[in-house]
Every structure is written in C-alpha cells, then in structure tokens.
Motif scaffolding. Structure first.
Motif: not given
Length: 139
Positions: A92-120
């Motif tokens: 997920v890409q994020h860009r945070l602007y203050r006015g027209d100026a880019l102040a912060v940018e980030a790339t956040v990696t996420r995992v589609w997660a479910a409960q592990d059937p072998a270990d709840p």
C-alpha cells in the motif's frame, strides 16, 4: 488503480516536544487510510472477516521518507492506493501532502492473514481474493 484521498488536521497530541508530528503517528494515519480505502469498495474489516474468514491484513514491512515536517494545525491530504498485489501480500502506497508539497511518503507491506489451522495462536498468509483485487482496480 483506485486512489483514496483523505484530508485531516494535525492535532497537538500528534506532535513531539519539538512541535512536529511524532513519526509513529504517520503509521496510524496510514493504517486508518488503508481501512478507508478498503471500506470505499465495500470491504470494511468486519465484512472481510465475515466473508473471507480472515483476521485482517497486518503490517509486515514499512519503508518511509520524511521530506518536510508537519505541525499542529496543519491540514494534510493523504493519498492511498494498492501499488502491488502478490499471492498473499500487497504493498500500500501512501503520500501525505501539506499544501502542494509532498511531506511524507511510505510503502507499507501487508499480508492477507487468517488463523493458522495447525496453531490457533498463530496467523498464516492466504491468497488475496480476486474480487478484492478487482475492487481495488489492480488485478
């Protein structure tokens, strides 16, 4: 690709003693914007949990750049989109602007997660459903 745009005002409680946003607060903003992006296409967290039997999409990696400080009272605009899907993870890409100026940018990696059937007590990655990918315009 679907881009969600969110505007917020920086609050005094988000700032450190130097009067600028304490850097972990940005991750909170970005997490909120990710949830808003998914909700925008009808996949709020409760719906995802009920429909796909997942726990959620936790963060497993984060890369950020701080280009310009933000202070209490500043109005900022955050753009959020899914930049890339892999089998069970996505960036997920994020860009945070203050006015027209880019102040912060980030790339956040996420995992589609479910409960592990072998270990709840553990989570396990699962493939991101095609309908979620399509809804976010990134097949």
């Amino acid at each position: 690709m679907l881009i969600h745009e969110h505007t917020r005002q920086i609050e005094w409680g988000d700032c450190d003693p130097a009067g600028i946003v304490f850097h972990p607060r940005y991750l909170g903003y970005f997490d909120h914007c990710t949830n808003l992006l998914f909700a925008k296409v009808g996949f709020d967290l409760a719906t995802l949990q009920a429909r796909f039997t997942v726990i959620g999409y936790p963060v497993v990696d984060l890369h950020s750049r701080f280009l310009s400080p933000c202070r209490s009272g500043d109005e900022v605009r955050i753009e959020t989109w899914v930049a890339e899907f892999r089998n069970s993870s996505f960036d997920v890409q994020h860009r945070l602007y203050r006015g027209d100026a880019l102040a912060v940018e980030a790339t956040v990696t996420r995992v589609w997660a479910a409960q592990d059937p072998a270990d709840p007590q553990r989570m396990r990655g699962r493939p991101v459903p095609k309908e979620v990918r399509v809804a976010l315009h990134n097949v």
